[in-house]
Design a protein around this motif. Structure first.
Motif, PDB file in Angstrom:
ATOM      1  N   GLY A  92       0.771  -1.239   0.000  1.00 14.29           N
ATOM      2  CA  GLY A  92       0.000   0.000   0.000  1.00 14.29           C
ATOM      3  C   GLY A  92       0.802   1.289   0.000  1.00 14.29           C
ATOM      4  O   GLY A  92       1.894   1.377  -0.558  1.00 14.29           O
ATOM      5  N   HIS A  93       0.233   2.283   0.664  1.00 17.35           N
ATOM      6  CA  HIS A  93       0.768   3.636   0.676  1.00 17.35           C
ATOM      7  C   HIS A  93       1.288   4.059   2.050  1.00 17.35           C
ATOM      8  O   HIS A  93       0.806   3.589   3.069  1.00 17.35           O
ATOM      9  N   GLY A  94       2.213   4.985   2.043  1.00 22.87           N
ATOM     10  CA  GLY A  94       2.457   5.878   3.163  1.00 22.87           C
ATOM     11  C   GLY A  94       1.898   7.234   2.776  1.00 22.87           C
ATOM     12  O   GLY A  94       1.470   7.425   1.643  1.00 22.87           O
ATOM     13  N   SER A  95       1.901   8.193   3.714  1.00 23.65           N
ATOM     14  CA  SER A  95       1.288   9.471   3.361  1.00 23.65           C
ATOM     15  C   SER A  95       2.034  10.661   3.933  1.00 23.65           C
ATOM     16  O   SER A  95       2.854  10.534   4.853  1.00 23.65           O
ATOM     17  N   LEU A  96       1.756  11.807   3.343  1.00 25.14           N
ATOM     18  CA  LEU A  96       2.269  13.103   3.793  1.00 25.14           C
ATOM     19  C   LEU A  96       1.093  14.068   3.755  1.00 25.14           C
ATOM     20  O   LEU A  96       0.550  14.350   2.680  1.00 25.14           O
ATOM     21  N   ILE A  97       0.683  14.522   4.936  1.00 22.87           N
ATOM     22  CA  ILE A  97      -0.496  15.374   5.062  1.00 22.87           C
ATOM     23  C   ILE A  97      -0.050  16.701   5.662  1.00 22.87           C
ATOM     24  O   ILE A  97       0.641  16.717   6.686  1.00 22.87           O
ATOM     25  N   ILE A  98      -0.449  17.801   5.034  1.00 19.28           N
ATOM     26  CA  ILE A  98      -0.034  19.112   5.547  1.00 19.28           C
ATOM     27  C   ILE A  98      -1.247  19.982   5.850  1.00 19.28           C
ATOM     28  O   ILE A  98      -2.101  20.215   4.984  1.00 19.28           O
ATOM     29  N   PHE A  99      -1.311  20.407   7.110  1.00 16.39           N
ATOM     30  CA  PHE A  99      -2.321  21.357   7.580  1.00 16.39           C
ATOM     31  C   PHE A  99      -1.746  22.769   7.485  1.00 16.39           C
ATOM     32  O   PHE A  99      -0.575  22.979   7.824  1.00 16.39           O
ATOM     33  N   GLY A 100      -2.573  23.733   7.118  1.00 13.45           N
ATOM     34  CA  GLY A 100      -2.162  25.126   7.156  1.00 13.45           C
ATOM     35  C   GLY A 100      -2.921  25.882   8.229  1.00 13.45           C
ATOM     36  O   GLY A 100      -4.105  25.611   8.463  1.00 13.45           O
ATOM     37  N   ALA A 101      -2.232  26.820   8.865  1.00 21.58           N
ATOM     38  CA  ALA A 101      -2.879  27.633   9.901  1.00 21.58           C
ATOM     39  C   ALA A 101      -2.237  29.005   9.912  1.00 21.58           C
ATOM     40  O   ALA A 101      -1.092  29.170   9.483  1.00 21.58           O
ATOM     41  N   GLU A 102      -2.985  29.972  10.416  1.00 24.14           N
ATOM     42  CA  GLU A 102      -2.398  31.300  10.569  1.00 24.14           C
ATOM     43  C   GLU A 102      -1.677  31.395  11.902  1.00 24.14           C
ATOM     44  O   GLU A 102      -0.813  32.241  12.099  1.00 24.14           O
ATOM     45  N   ASP A 103      -2.028  30.486  12.811  1.00 28.81           N
ATOM     46  CA  ASP A 103      -1.428  30.481  14.149  1.00 28.81           C
ATOM     47  C   ASP A 103      -0.832  29.097  14.413  1.00 28.81           C
ATOM     48  O   ASP A 103      -1.503  28.076  14.219  1.00 28.81           O
ATOM     49  N   VAL A 104       0.406  29.092  14.873  1.00 32.25           N
ATOM     50  CA  VAL A 104       1.088  27.806  15.037  1.00 32.25           C
ATOM     51  C   VAL A 104       0.390  26.890  16.043  1.00 32.25           C
ATOM     52  O   VAL A 104       0.429  25.659  15.919  1.00 32.25           O
ATOM     53  N   SER A 105      -0.290  27.469  17.019  1.00 32.54           N
ATOM     54  CA  SER A 105      -0.950  26.623  18.023  1.00 32.54           C
ATOM     55  C   SER A 105      -2.077  25.800  17.386  1.00 32.54           C
ATOM     56  O   SER A 105      -2.345  24.674  17.801  1.00 32.54           O
ATOM     57  N   ASP A 106      -2.712  26.363  16.363  1.00 34.59           N
ATOM     58  CA  ASP A 106      -3.741  25.600  15.659  1.00 34.59           C
ATOM     59  C   ASP A 106      -3.120  24.433  14.882  1.00 34.59           C
ATOM     60  O   ASP A 106      -3.653  23.325  14.872  1.00 34.59           O
ATOM     61  N   ALA A 107      -2.009  24.718  14.220  1.00 31.37           N
ATOM     62  CA  ALA A 107      -1.345  23.661  13.455  1.00 31.37           C
ATOM     63  C   ALA A 107      -0.910  22.532  14.385  1.00 31.37           C
ATOM     64  O   ALA A 107      -1.105  21.343  14.087  1.00 31.37           O
ATOM     65  N   ARG A 108      -0.334  22.896  15.512  1.00 34.14           N
ATOM     66  CA  ARG A 108       0.121  21.900  16.477  1.00 34.14           C
ATOM     67  C   ARG A 108      -1.053  21.074  17.006  1.00 34.14           C
ATOM     68  O   ARG A 108      -0.975  19.844  17.107  1.00 34.14           O
ATOM     69  N   ARG A 109      -2.129  21.733  17.292  1.00 34.97           N
ATOM     70  CA  ARG A 109      -3.292  21.032  17.833  1.00 34.97           C
ATOM     71  C   ARG A 109      -3.876  20.048  16.813  1.00 34.97           C
ATOM     72  O   ARG A 109      -4.265  18.933  17.171  1.00 34.97           O
ATOM     73  N   ALA A 110      -3.913  20.453  15.564  1.00 36.69           N
ATOM     74  CA  ALA A 110      -4.422  19.550  14.513  1.00 36.69           C
ATOM     75  C   ALA A 110      -3.566  18.284  14.430  1.00 36.69           C
ATOM     76  O   ALA A 110      -4.083  17.174  14.281  1.00 36.69           O
ATOM     77  N   VAL A 111      -2.259  18.446  14.552  1.00 36.46           N
ATOM     78  CA  VAL A 111      -1.347  17.305  14.504  1.00 36.46           C
ATOM     79  C   VAL A 111      -1.547  16.408  15.724  1.00 36.46           C
ATOM     80  O   VAL A 111      -1.589  15.171  15.609  1.00 36.46           O
ATOM     81  N   GLU A 112      -1.713  17.025  16.877  1.00 36.98           N
ATOM     82  CA  GLU A 112      -1.928  16.236  18.097  1.00 36.98           C
ATOM     83  C   GLU A 112      -3.221  15.415  18.005  1.00 36.98           C
ATOM     84  O   GLU A 112      -3.244  14.229  18.356  1.00 36.98           O
ATOM     85  N   VAL A 113      -4.284  16.062  17.553  1.00 38.15           N
ATOM     86  CA  VAL A 113      -5.554  15.346  17.425  1.00 38.15           C
ATOM     87  C   VAL A 113      -5.403  14.175  16.448  1.00 38.15           C
ATOM     88  O   VAL A 113      -5.853  13.057  16.710  1.00 38.15           O
TER      89      VAL A 113
END
Lengths: 240, 240, 240
Positions: A92-113
């Protein structure tokens, strides 16, 4: 299955590190201010100066369904989802997913979730020495599933994956015959995958119908993959 | 080599199951009436309501040459042949081959014939820890070889495959110098393969000339791959 | 790391054989007079009747940087560089590099030089069970690096590679922030790689700046990959 190691005490002294889980060799990272040269080459909207990053060796579906919860829970956008041909010698596959945010705390939180959800979304991934099966379900698709699979936002959505791809053909046919669903996509080794040895079907419909389609396909898939080797086992705990 | 398990007593209770062989982790399946939604996404002619399916983790050439016998022996068409980048960590392809039929018994029979031929067509697949070689020959190509490789129907046809690809370059050159053949195709990692680490050459000509080209290439290939590791061994029993 | 076996005493009795090294399962071959049918299918300029061939299972960067020395040292051209999705179950590429020459002795010499350089260029390839990192540097790029990566000829040039790809994103960002460099390229699983699970960044600049960028990225990369498993170790001996 290997235990999850999310935000463990042994975190490296790198500001970009968020966490990791041994499930699929998945890592979560964040960049607070992406360098402009790199940002431009990535072709992302400059307003998202912070990015969250999920990467893994094994799994696209589990991480994408997990990221769908990440994007629901935070003020982020999904900027890109790319599938490598990986799985460490698997089909199968591996993946690379990128979230964008205007504030780093949002980006970090999305990764944690997202990292926190992978334990669940690995639940209906089954494997043996010959191949693997994957089933995913959500009652309400969001932006990650829309970006990756064209899932209609806010609707129930499911996928079936079979490897070797021959089994995935039967899963797709079984799912749609078992229930009243609308098939959205059908991907195969040369069309829509990164040359993985999978057939992936994606579908929407009433919540109960989507689940019913998956349950029927899973039952057949376990028999067929089981005929090629050992009884396929869940990576963690089935959730569908 | 692992023994073939075709139509064994332990067949799963799934109507789609035809058989399996441990050679290349190959499975044979059939769908009597493909669901219309899936059929349309597959882009197949609706008249072929029944399909036979061959899928495997390791091997494209062996299964395609086997399927060529399947299509010769039955009233079926080859609807699609797709190559995954697989071989379970090896350098080559897995495959997904779909036969179309108006009657399910024809589709099933094509799959059975194909599964039964894989023992033979794995005979000139040689491997060691560094790579693999593959040679295939037929005195009379049919629709599977035409679909996959552009082989002229009814003519003698052969292929050479070397992995890592560097060895395949020398096989291609050796084959054509050894005999009076017409080279049909030359595929390499970035052109014509699914990014496999192979060079594949395909050729036609007089039956004896095609065999002579293969025999010469095989002799050189075994030496070169052998220089990278252990003496390469046949997967089953050489047939050329 | 496995020892290099270049031009060993056990060389096979094949005129095309030049040498091999167990590093990356790399083989070097030469064809004095490529057959015209094959030459045409390869789409090479007919004046290069002799070709040198480097092929391997594991590594594109190491062999390409090595080939750059091969082309500098000889009267040859780089005719093609192709990347397979390989690494024997790992996350990266294998490669196929072809030198063209009017005289076979030049082609052979280019291959010999390249094989001899692989020991060095594997020095900043680091791996563990979760993935790998690669760093390469040259003070003066030549035609192989220009062909593969668009490196400006005669200028300092470096690359960072991280797998899983998520780590490569951070390496790219770290490199460019650490130093005054011009980023030339940014490749990811779905764009510019052969679906490998890597992000590859390439850059030029002053010699010291390019090294500084790599050193900074390497420090972060070792921490991040180390968070996913064992401490990453060099394949041979670091050279940057």
């Amino acid at each position: 299955p290997a235990p999850a190691r999310v935000l463990s005490g042994a975190a490296p002294a790198a500001t970009e590190f968020v966490g990791t889980t041994a499930l699929g060799d998945t890592i979560g990272l964040v960049i607070a201010n992406v360098d402009p040269q790199i940002h431009e080459l990535m072709k992302f909207d400059p307003k998202y100066k912070s990015i969250g990053i999920i990467g893994d060796r094994t799994g696209a579906g589990p991480q994408i369904f997990a990221a769908d919860e990440g994007v629901k829970a935070t003020n982020t956008e999904i900027l890109s989802i790319e599938l490598a041909r990986d799985t460490k010698g698997g089909a199968g596959h591996g993946s690379l997913i990128i979230f964008g945010a205007e504030d780093v705390s949002d980006a970090r939180r999305a990764v944690e979730v997202t990292l926190g959800e992978v334990e669940r979304t690995m639940g209906d991934v089954y494997g043996n020495e010959a191949g693997h099966l994957e089933f995913q379900y959500t009652a309400r698709a969001s932006h990650a599933l829309n970006k990756a699979f064209g899932a209609p936002i806010g609707k129930a959505f499911g996928i079936t994956v079979g490897a070797p791809a021959a089994i995935g053909v039967v899963l797709a046919d079984t799912a749609v015959k078992a229930s009243t669903i609308d098939v959205i996509g059908y991907s195969s080794p040369a069309h829509g995958t990164s040359y993985s040895n999978e057939v992936i079907s994606t579908f929407t419909g009433d919540s109960g119908a989507v689940r019913q389609a998956i349950v029927a396909a899973r039952e057949v898939g376990l028999k067929l993959l089981g005929a090629m080797g050992a009884t396929p086992t869940s990576t963690t705990t089935p959730y569908i």
